[in-house]
Design an enzyme around this catalytic site. Sequence first.
Site, short mmCIF file in Angstrom:
data_model
loop_
_atom_site.label_atom_id
_atom_site.label_comp_id
_atom_site.label_asym_id
_atom_site.label_seq_id
_atom_site.Cartn_x
_atom_site.Cartn_y
_atom_site.Cartn_z
N LYS A 1 -8.94 1.31 -7.80
CA LYS A 1 -10.10 2.21 -7.81
C LYS A 1 -10.03 3.12 -9.04
O LYS A 1 -8.94 3.56 -9.43
CB LYS A 1 -10.10 3.04 -6.52
N SER B 1 -17.07 5.80 -0.71
CA SER B 1 -17.06 5.74 -2.15
C SER B 1 -16.27 4.56 -2.72
O SER B 1 -16.49 4.19 -3.87
CB SER B 1 -16.47 7.03 -2.72
N SER C 1 -14.25 7.15 2.99
CA SER C 1 -14.49 6.34 1.79
C SER C 1 -13.71 5.04 1.72
O SER C 1 -13.98 4.21 0.86
CB SER C 1 -14.19 7.16 0.53
#
Lengths: 505, 495
Positions: free
Chosen positions: B78, B158, B182
Amino acid sequence: MLDLTFTPPAPKVIQGAREDWELVIGMEIHAQIASNAKLFSGASTAFGSEPNSNVSFVDAAMPGMLPVINEFCVEQAVRTGLGVKAQINLVSAFDRKNYFYPDLPQGYQISQLYHPIVGEGEVLVEMGPGVARRVRIERIHMEQDAGKSIHDMDPNLSFVDFNRTGVALMEIVSRPDIRGPEEAAAYVAKLRQILRYLGTCDGNMQNGNLRADVNVSVCRPGQYEKYQATQDFSHLGTRCEIKNMNSMRFIQAAIDYEARRQIAILEDGGKVVQETRLYDPDKGETRSMRSKEEAHDYRYFPCPDLMPLEIEQAWVDDIAARMPELPDAKKARFLEDYGVTDYDASVLTAEAENAAFFDAVAKGRDGKQAANWVINELFGRLNKEGRSIAESPVSAAQLGGVLDLIASGEISGKMAKDLFEILWTEAPGADPKEVAAARGMKQVTDTGAIEKAVDEIITANPEQVAKAKANPKLAGWFTGQVIKATGGKANPAAVNALVAQKLGL
Amino acid sequence: MTDLNRLSISEARDALRKGETTAKALTEACLTAIEGAGALNAFVHHTPEIARAQAAAADQRIAQGDAPAMCGIPLGIKDLFCTKGVPSQAASRILEGFRPEYESTVTTQLFEAGAVMLGKLSMDEFAMGSSNETACYGPVISPWRRQGDSAALTPGGSSGGSAAAVAADLCLGATGTDTGGSIRQPAAFTGIVGIKPTYGRVSRWGVIAFASSLDQAGPMTKTVRDAAIMLGAMSGHDPKDSTSADLPVPDFEAALTGDIRGKVIGIPREYRMEGMPAEIEALWTRGTEMLKDAGAQIRDISLPHTKYALPAYYVVAPAEASSNLARYDGVRYGHRASLAQGDGITQMYEKTRAEGFGKEVQRRIMIGTYVLSAGFYDAYYNRARKVRALIKRDFETVFAEGVDAILTPATPSSAFGIGEMASADPVEMYLNDVFTVTVNLAGLPGIAVPVGLDAKGLPMGLQLIGRPWEEGALLNHAYVLQRAAGFVSKPQKWW
């Protein structure tokens, strides 16, 4: 407790155009914690390094960086707290104080607003023999210092130096117990002395390692006593805060100016506006730092990157057990054990190293004499040569040896000064006794030898004998001649007695 | 072996150890898959050189018999994780051009275990969002589509890039972070597994902060076993993170016994929301039955302060974010606005932050600044902290009464379309977190497990919440649920 015998000094009274006013002063002292590493990063705290050379990723607030508390700084704060007889909070916590400035990379300062590590304590500020102000400490908390913005290197750009960013500070907050400019300076001096004794701050004001924010207000006589009785601040005037003072002289001047400014406003029927002010030493005045519209809202909240700081009582006890003797106790001991004057005791205890030197010289000897020698001969000479006590060519043991030679009557005071001079300049580290012997410095106390010299002088100077008989005060001339004749080695007291006897005075 | 990129971590590990494949082959398969998946917009910074070098090193280690579980496993990272020398910009314009000089603890640990980094994965800007639409790189498109419909769907957020990449077999696993859901919401949207461990289990050092007291990194994988393996490599005490717990990391994979007989599963009545789609309700019931059939006891429980969780979260998280994001000021790194003649420091801040931060980030900074400001602090931030303490106590109470895990829906719906929420009240978007934020507020571990498809053919997941520090037991419950659900659906490749 010895300090119970102190009486408080009279508050400073300023005569306004119409009436008398008193001052009320509280201080926030920012003291840089003596530590090789910063409060939350491992970066060095060395002063005077190349700009931006002592900056870790944490100090530069790089993304994802996290603070980790420096345990040594915590220990230093605890030691300081114990040094001002304060309560140590076993649980404290860190908060963020948010504001934007280029020399504050994180956009917040980590501080301890809600739960400081040190609670209430006190500092005794002596203003003369037997006269002292007891200043209450409200709290001491740890926080990060900011970096430095430099605006005068380029016409269009500002520069920032992050070396100081994140350096550990203690903010020492007093109650409004200080009652005049001199007391304020004495308070800072006393606190500085304690910090230096403890080794928790080097107290270097020039480098900014000790800075003061001074809160000043004025009130009519009698109002302060009402505040004291109730702790209700409404009895006091509105205060202004003078920021970032790093000189004792400026602190006094700024307070005096600020008090007179407030008195003038009040006597004109105006109101003092609570604000932050800066002292301009060139103009000798304070001026407003920022208007109300620019007032910061710091949005304090608990720093989520740090757990509450928990310390153990046993650890605090261990630090307490390793505390050095502090100035008040040391001074009291010097007064009691060595019989020195109050003034001399203050001079001798001003710095821990000086006091230790004196202690070593005076132990088991005549304290008053030791004080005279240490203050007048040694400190005087060091001062003149701009040396510190650590750089003294004459050690405490050597000076003690000189005093021993005087005490045993082996050398005179005059000889002792010569011997001191030799030790200082020619024979560093030498044994005074050996130097005295090698140089033939020996006071003659043998009455036979002195008697012979006296007889010779009397025989050779019949006119002086007649004069002295007429006026006994002139007998001193013979004493001088005898001492001269013996090469300064004759004991003056013994010579005096013999001269008087021989002249029949 | 073909389609190496479709392997799970455990399958690949076993194949590597048996010499049936190589890290190099796995890595090439993933790099090829990534090359063909530009339409998903999941990988936003590609690091094939690093991947190939790491794969070669991994093959050497495997040959020498030194092969930890993650050795040779190709992963996506990420964009919130700082990776040395590789762009790490939290999908924000304000960190344009930022290449850290340091490696986050999590990626360091993964690399030390031999894992291979394929590249950086998109996400909502600063992890603020539930649809991956706030990324400066443009939205990530889910590999999933509604049956008979080619409309682009969100992978959730997210960690949307991570979810899409794992679901589309572009990598074997991915790192995610979870502040309010998320990891779990995008996992549920894309039919994969995502676990948010106990707060403090995984180091936050080098992970770009959103809300420090809530942020926690975790793995996003194809199976529960993979989650156990990868979480083990990510976990552990880190002296550089003061909130990291100094606790030993158990062997999570060894905890996957499949035996949950006698365990007590709590079903919290407050999670039965009004207006909840019948399909989610039915899924929840099915999941409950599965655990019951496996020998667990089912118990109705109450978590009375649940309804205050979302408002409390949307005070605490923006408050911390407003402070955490203050460092992005254009002074030291990242984007700095070009200034006009006469502009001073204030203009530099204002222009830089206005240009650098997207709308959602700006909104949260403003909310956070507001709730912390003088006069509002007690009414908002302090009250939210108190609510948080009550929510935590709710969980402590049920755990003290013998509940081993709590089963809830993971999301209030299946994935929605890109742009569908664009005109909605931002609160509509925030409602995506309604089942997940409580777990962050209480610092507990939570896992999303795919359990079925809805009528439109989209994955739906359930969430299991465990006791603090008992990720092993939580993973075992999830393992049982996964096996019972038998979820094997994959998105049909259209990209």
